[in-house]
Design an enzyme around this catalytic site. Structure first.
Site, PDB file in Angstrom:
ATOM      1  N   ASP A   1      -3.889   7.538   4.532  1.00  0.00           N
ATOM      2  CA  ASP A   1      -3.353   6.206   4.812  1.00  0.00           C
ATOM      3  C   ASP A   1      -3.971   5.675   6.104  1.00  0.00           C
ATOM      4  OD1 ASP A   1      -1.783   3.953   4.626  1.00  0.00           O
ATOM      5  OD2 ASP A   1      -0.032   4.877   5.559  1.00  0.00           O
ATOM      6  N   GLU A   2      -4.043   4.347   6.222  1.00  0.00           N
ATOM      7  CA  GLU A   2      -4.594   3.689   7.424  1.00  0.00           C
ATOM      8  C   GLU A   2      -5.981   4.252   7.756  1.00  0.00           C
ATOM      9  OE1 GLU A   2      -3.125   1.180   8.384  1.00  0.00           O
ATOM     10  OE2 GLU A   2      -0.957   1.390   8.226  1.00  0.00           O
TER      11      GLU A   2
ATOM     12  N   GLN B   1      -7.423  -4.721   9.851  1.00  0.00           N
ATOM     13  CA  GLN B   1      -6.336  -4.226  10.691  1.00  0.00           C
ATOM     14  C   GLN B   1      -6.762  -3.019  11.517  1.00  0.00           C
ATOM     15  OE1 GLN B   1      -2.206  -4.415   9.034  1.00  0.00           O
ATOM     16  NE2 GLN B   1      -3.229  -4.777   7.083  1.00  0.00           N
TER      17      GLN B   1
ATOM     18  N   ARG C   1       2.765 -10.045  10.583  1.00  0.00           N
ATOM     19  CA  ARG C   1       4.068  -9.377  10.668  1.00  0.00           C
ATOM     20  C   ARG C   1       5.176 -10.336  10.240  1.00  0.00           C
ATOM     21  NH1 ARG C   1       2.327  -5.311   9.566  1.00  0.00           N
ATOM     22  NH2 ARG C   1       0.406  -6.497   9.420  1.00  0.00           N
TER      23      ARG C   1
ATOM     24  N   LYS D   1       0.825  -1.216   0.000  1.00  0.00           N
ATOM     25  CA  LYS D   1       0.000   0.000   0.000  1.00  0.00           C
ATOM     26  C   LYS D   1       0.861   1.269   0.000  1.00  0.00           C
ATOM     27  CE  LYS D   1      -0.740   0.435   5.005  1.00  0.00           C
ATOM     28  NZ  LYS D   1       0.016   1.684   5.139  1.00  0.00           N
ATOM     29  N   THR D   2       2.010   1.224   0.681  1.00  0.00           N
ATOM     30  CA  THR D   2       2.880   2.407   0.683  1.00  0.00           C
ATOM     31  C   THR D   2       3.376   2.696  -0.726  1.00  0.00           C
ATOM     32  OG1 THR D   2       3.576   1.910   2.956  1.00  0.00           O
ATOM     33  CG2 THR D   2       4.941   3.439   1.685  1.00  0.00           C
TER      34      THR D   2
END
Length: 934
Positions: free
Chosen positions: A231-232, A262, A739, A32-33
C-alpha cells in the site's frame, strides 16, 4: 450476493487480476483500501490461497488495523489462520526478532561470543539517537553548535535511506562537514552495535541485509509469502523497495497500490521513481487506474486536479465522481494571521451548530504546512470555547516519566543498552552522580565493555567510593531482580540471596529482609544505604497479587476513562491501535533448519516463538514503581504537575495491562511503544482536528480549511529553487484539497509575522491559488478589493501594496468606519454562536486579546519557552503632523484606549503600531487612524 458485486468495474478488475505484477494507480478517495482488502479476501475465498501465504504492508498502524478488521469481516469464518497485514517497520521487527542472529559472525577472539545483534535488541527513538551522537561528539571534542546532533542524525538517516554505509558517504563527501558526518556515522554504528540497539532506519536496512545475505532466510520467506501487496507504494524508499523486490522472489506476484500525485515524503527518503518506473522493474506488469472518487464533490475534485495537473512527473488520471456540483471552493483573504485563525474558528462554530441541528456528526479539520502555525488556530478555538484535537503534539511515550519507565524495561530486556541505562541509573536519585558516571564511561571505553559490564567490574573491584559502590550494587540488584522475575526465576534468586545472608540476616514473614528498613526508607537522595553508610540490600520479596493493596491505584483516575490512546490537546487519552495487537501468524519463529510444510507444525512452532513470561509487563512496571519509590517521590512533591505525571504512570500500567490481554511479551510491548507514529494520534471522534498536511494523508473530513497559502510558507521557502521540490509541494496541496468531502476553504494572510521580525511582513499569494480555476472559487467574508474597483475573487494575485493605496490598513478589519455600531460586532457574533450552541452567554472575549503581547508570552511559557515582553521607549515630545510617539496613550473610535508601541516615518505617511488591551497590536496609517490623545 458475492462481495465482488459491490465493486465498480475498475476495482473488480484490480481484485481479480491476481497473478503477476500489478500496479494499481488509485486516485484520492477511489477506494484503494477496499480494493486491497477485497483482493486478499478474493485470494483466500476464490483462489484457495492459504491466508498465511499473503503479506500486505502499509505505512501506519491505523491503516494496518483497519485492513485487518475488514478482511476479518469478509473471510473471518473461513480459516483460523490470518494473512500478515503489517506496517513495514513492524514486519521488519518481527523478521529480525526471529532471524537477526543469522547475521552474526564468529569472533576472532577465542571464547568470545559471535559479533552482531541478538534477538533481544532494543529500538532507539529519536531522543536515544541524539544522546548517542552527543556522547560521541563530546568524546571526539566536536562543537555541537556548528554541527548539531539533530543535523548529524538527519544526514545519517539520509545516507541509510539511500543505503550508503559510512565509507561510501565519506567517498561521496564534497566538504569537511560531510566528512565529519561520515566519521560520526561510523562511530554511531559501533555504539549501536555495542548496545545491541537498532534505530528506525536500521530496522529496514538490517531486514534487507538479512534476506539478501542469508540464503536460508530468503528461501523461507519466498516460500512462505506467495502474494505480496504494498500500500502507498509512492511513499516507499530504497530499502523498502529492495525488500519488496527480494520478497517477490521468482513469482513476481506483487500488487503495488499507490498514487504518484500523493507522493509527499521525499524528505524522509521516499522515492517517487519507485512508482513511476514500476514497468521497468516488471516489464510484464499490468496497470489499472481507479479514477472514480467516492469522497469529494465534483467542484473540489476539479480544483485539486487543476492544481496537480501543473506537475510534469506524473502518470496522469482523470478523476470523476457521481457527486456532481457541490459547494464552490471558499476563499478568504485575511488581513493577518490572527484574523485568518478567527475566521476559521467562527466558521467552524457555525458549521458545528448547524450540523447538530440537522442531527449530523460534525467533523472539521484545519490543515497547515508547518506545525508552528497551530498556535494561532489553537488560541482562536479557545476564544470560541471550541474543543479541538492537535495531531502531532507531545507524544505520550515522549513524556519524561514514561520514558523513564520504558528505559527501565529496556535495560531489563537488554542490560547492554547503555543509553537507557544512563537515563535510569540515577532516576529517581540514588546517589550516583556525574563523577561516578564519568568513571564508569571511562572504564567501559578502556575495557570495551558496555556500561552495564563496567558497573559489574567497578563493584567487583571496588573502583569507586563505598557509597557509590553501594548505590550501584543496589541498582544492579534491582535490575537483576526484575530480570529474574521476567525469566520466572525470582524465587530461586531470592532463596540464593537469602542463603548468602543467612548468618547475619533473616527473612521476615512477608518476604522483606527483617534487618532492613522498608523500601521507602531511603536517604534524602533516594540511596539504599544503611545507617553506617554501608550497603543496604534492596532484594525484596515480590508477589504481583499484593499490588492491589498498595496506596496508589493503577486503575483509571476518578472521572477518567480507562482507555488508552493518543493525547488530546488537553492531555486526555483516546484509543490507539496497537502495532502488534494481532494474532495474525505474522512470522514463524521456528529454527530454519527444522522448517516443515504442515500448517499445524507452523502454528505450534509460532506459538513457542516467545515463551510466555511468568510475570507480565504490567507487574514488572508495578514492581519497578514500588522499588524505586517513583510515585512516592511525586506524591511528596505535591504539585499539579506531579499528580499529572502520576496519572501518566497509571496510564502506562493500563497500557501494559491491555498488552497482557493481547498476550504480548515485553519485547512486543516495547516495540509498540517505539513504533507509535503521529498518524496514529488522530482521533476520529474529535469534532475539530488541527494537523499538518503531511499528517492528514489518508484522512477525510466534511469541512476542511487549507491555510497559509502564501509563497515561502506554502510552497515552503526551502523548496523554491528545486523544480522537483516545488512539484512535491504541489502534490501536498493536492493531498490537502482532496481531504475535503463537502466543503473546502482556502485561506491566506496578507500580512504575517515572521520569525525574528518586530512587525508582520507583507506576503505574496501562493502560486497554487492562481492554479485553481476562478469559476470554482467563491469569496468569503468582506470584499477585499480596492476602493472604486470591482475586481472579483481573483484577488489572490494581488500584492499587499494594494491594501495601502488610498486607505487605512488595520490588521483586524480594513473597514475603519468610525460608527460605533460596528464596534464589537464580531464579539456579539461569537456570543450569538454560543447561545445557538447551548453555551452560557458569558462573553468569550478575554480581558486582553488573544494576540496581545502578554497572551503570546503566556502561550510560550505554557510550553516551556522563554518570551520576553519588549519594553516601550520613554515618551518623547511629539513632532510632525500629529506626532504620536512610543509610550503615549491614545484613543481610537473602535478599539478604545491603547499605547503607542512603534512609529515608522514622519508627516503624512507616518505609520504607528498601537497595543490595544482588548484587540492586540494594530498597525495604523496615522492620518487615517482618527486617533486622539487619551
Amino acid at each position: 450476493m458475492s462481495f465482488l458485486d459491490q465493486l465498480n468495474p475498475q476495482q473488480r478488475e484490480a481484485v481479480e487480476t491476481t497473478d503477476g505484477p500489478v500496479l494499481i494507480l488509485a486516485g484520492a478517495g477511489s477506494g484503494k483500501t477496499r480494493v486491497i482488502t477485497y483482493r486478499i479476501a478474493y485470494l483466500i475465498e476464490h483462489k484457495g490461497v492459504m491466508p498465511e501465504a499473503i503479506l500486505a504492508m502499509t505505512f501506519t498502524n491505523k491503516a494496518a488495523a483497519e485492513m485487518g478488521e475488514r478482511v476479518d469481516k469478509l473471510v473471518g469464518g473461513l480459516s483460523i489462520a490470518k494473512p500478515v497485514i503489517s506496517t513495514f517497520h513492524s514486519f521488519c521487527v518481527r523478521m529480525l526478532r526471529r532471524d537477526i542472529e543469522a547475521l552474526r559472525i564468529p569472533s576472532t577472539v577465542p571464547g568470545q561470543p559471535p559479533i552482531g545483534h541478538t534477538k533481544s535488541f532494543v529500538i532507539y527513538d529519536e531522543s536515544d539517537q541524539q544522546s548517542v551522537v552527543k556522547s560521541i561528539m563530546k568524546r571526539l571534542g566536536l562543537d555541537d553548535k556548528q554541527l548539531t546532533p539533530r543535523n548529524v542524525l538527519g544526514r545519517i538517516s539520509w545516507a541509510k535511506n539511500h543505503m550508503l554505509d559510512p565509507q561510501e558517504l565519506y567517498l561521496q563527501s564534497a566538504d569537511p562537514k560531510t566528512e565529519k558526518v561520515a566519521h560520526l556515522y561510523e562511530e554511531y554504528r559501533k555504539e549501536l552495535r555495542k548496545a545491541n540497539a537498532l534505530d528506525f532506519d536500521d530496522l529496514l536496512l538490517e531486514a534487507v541485509r538479512l534476506v539478501k545475505s542469508a540464503p536460508q532466510v530468503r528461501e523461507y520467506y519466498n516460500k512462505r509469502f506467495q502474494y505480496l501487496l504494498i500500500d502507498e507504494y509512492q511513499d516507499t524508499n530504497r530499502p523498502q523497495y529492495e525488500l519488496m523486490r527480494t520478497l517477490a522472489g521468482d513469482r513476481h506476484n506483487v500488487c503495488a497500490v499507490g498514487d504518484e500525485d500523493q507522493s509527499i515524503y521525499s524528505w524522509r527518503g521516499a522515492d517517487i521513481r519507485n512508482i513511476l518506473e514500476f514497468e521497468q522493474d516488471f516489464p510484464e506488469a499490468k496497470i489499472i487506474r481507479l479514477e472514480q472518487n467516492y469522497r469529494s464533490t465534483q467542484n473540489i475534485l476539479q480544483a485539486a486536479s487543476a492544481v496537480v495537473a501543473n506537475n510534469v512527473r506524473r502518470k496522469g488520471k482523470n478523476l470523476w465522481t457521481s457527486r456532481q456540483g457541490g459547494t464552490k471552493i471558499g476563499y478568504y483573504e485575511a488581513p493577518d494571521g490572527e484574523n485568518e485563525a478567527l475566521f476559521a474558528a467562527d466558521w467552524i462554530a457555525r458549521y458545528i451548530r448547524e450540523a447538530n441541528e440537522r442531527g449530523e456528526t460534525p467533523r472539521a479539520a484545519v490543515l497547515y504546512r508547518t506545525n508552528s502555525q497551530s498556535r494561532l488556530f489553537e488560541e482562536a478555538m479557545r476564544r470560541y470555547s471550541l474543543k479541538y484535537h492537535v495531531v502531532g503534539g507531545f507524544s505520550f511515550y515522549e513524556r519524561a516519566e514514561i520514558k523513564d519507565m520504558i528505559s527501565y524495561l529496556k535495560v531489563i530486556q537488554n542490560p547492554d543498552d547503555s543509553i537507557s541505562l544512563l537515563r535510569v541509573v540515577n532516576t529517581p536519585a540514588r546517589g550516583i552522580g556525574k563523577g561516578t558516571i564519568d568513571t564508569l564511561e571511562q572504564l567501559a571505553l578502556e575495557t570495551g565493555l558496555s556500561l552495564w559490564g563496567a558497573i559489574g567490574e567497578a563493584v567487583k573491584r571496588q573502583l569507586l567510593p563505598p557509597r557509590a559502590v553501594a548505590s550501584l550494587k543496589s541498582f544492579r540488584q534491582l535490575i537483576e531482580d526484575a530480570r529474574s522475575m521476567l525469566a520466572g526465576t525470582f524465587a530461586e534468586q531470592l532463596e540464593e540471596t537469602a542463603g548468602r545472608e543467612q548468618n547475619t540476616r533473616s527473612l521476615d514473614s512477608d518476604g522483606r529482609l527483617a534487618s532492613e528498613p522498608a523500601v521507602s526508607a531511603r536517604d534524602d537522595n533516594g540511596n539504599g544505604v544503611g545507617d553506617d553508610g554501608g550497603e543496604a540490600v534492596d532484594a525484596t520479596a515480590f508477589d504481583p497479587g499484593e499490588f492491589g493493596n498498595f496506596s496508589f491505584d493503577f486503575g483509571a483516575a476518578p472521572g477518567e476513562e480507562a482507555n488508552i490512546g493518543s493525547l488530546d490537546s488537553d492531555g486526555t487519552l483516546a484509543s490507539e491501535p496497537s502495532v502488534s495487537a494481532r494474532d495474525d501468524n505474522e512470522l514463524d519463529a521456528r529454527p530454519l533448519d527444522s522448517a516443515r510444510d504442515d500448517n499445524a507444525s507452523q502454528r505450534d512452532d509460532a506459538a513457542n516463538a516467545f515463551p510466555a513470561p511468568t510475570v507480565a509487563t504490567a507487574d514488572i512496571l508495578k514492581f519497578l514503581i514500588d522499588r524505586t519509590g517513583y510515585i512516592k517521590l511525586l506524591e511528596e512533591e505535591d504539585s499539579p504537575e506531579a499528580y499529572s505525571r502520576i496519572e501518566n504512570l497509571r496510564e502506562l500500567v493500563n497500557a501494559a495491562m491491555d498488552s497482557k490481554d493481547r498476550a504480548e511479551t515485553m519485547d512486543q510491548f516495547l516495540d509498540h511503544a517505539a513504533l507509535v507514529a503521529d498518524a496514529d494520534d488522530y482521533d476520529e471522534r474529535a469534532q475539530i482536528t488541527l494537523m499538518s498536511l503531511h499528517a492528514a494523508k489518508g484522512l477525510e473530513f466534511p469541512l476542511v480549511f487549507l491555510s497559509g497559502l502564501e509563497e515561502g510558507l506554502f510552497p515552503h521557502s526551502r523548496t523554491m529553487l528545486v523544480p522537483e521540490d516545488i512539484e512535491e509541494e504541489r502534490r501536498l496541496c493536492y493531498v490537502g484539497m482532496t481531504r475535503a468531502m463537502d466543503q473546502l476553504i482556502l485561506t491566506r494572510a496578507v500580512y504575517r509575522r515572521r520569525y525574528g521580525t518586530d512587525l508582520p511582513e507583507a506576503s505574496v499569494p501562493s502560486r497554487f491559488l492562481e492554479e485553481v480555476p476562478g469559476a470554482l472559487l467563491e469569496e468569503l467574508g468582506s470584499r477585499r478589493t480596492r476602493a472604486g474597483t470591482a475586481t472579483p475573487v481573483r484577488s489572490a494575485g494581488r500584492s499587499a501594496a494594494d491594501y495601502d493605496e488610498g486607505r487605512h490598513y488595520s490588521y483586524e478589519d480594513e473597514d475603519q468606519r468610525s460608527a460605533w455600531d460596528r464596534a464589537g460586532s464580531r464579539d456579539s457574533h461569537v456570543l450569538q454562536n454560543r447561545r445557538d450552541m447551548g453555551h452560557p452567554t458569558k462573553p468569550t472575549v478575554a480581558a486582553r486579546a488573544y494576540n496581545s503581547i502578554e497572551n503570546i508570552a503566556e502561550f510560550f511559557a505554557s510550553r516551556g519557552k522563554k518570551f520576553s515582553v519588549p519594553k516601550t521607549a520613554p515618551v518623547e515630545e511629539p513632532t510632525g503632523k500629529r506626532g504620536f510617539r512610543p509610550g503615549q496613550r491614545v484613543r481610537h473610535p473602535k478599539y478604545g484606549e491603547g499605547t503607542v508601541y512603534q512609529r515608522e516615518g514622519e508627516g503624512e505617511e507616518a505609520k504607528i503600531t498601537v497595543q490595544f488591551p482588548r484587540f492586540g497590536l494594530k498597525k495604523l496609517v496615522e492620518k487615517y487612524a482618527q486617533l486622539e490623545r487619551a
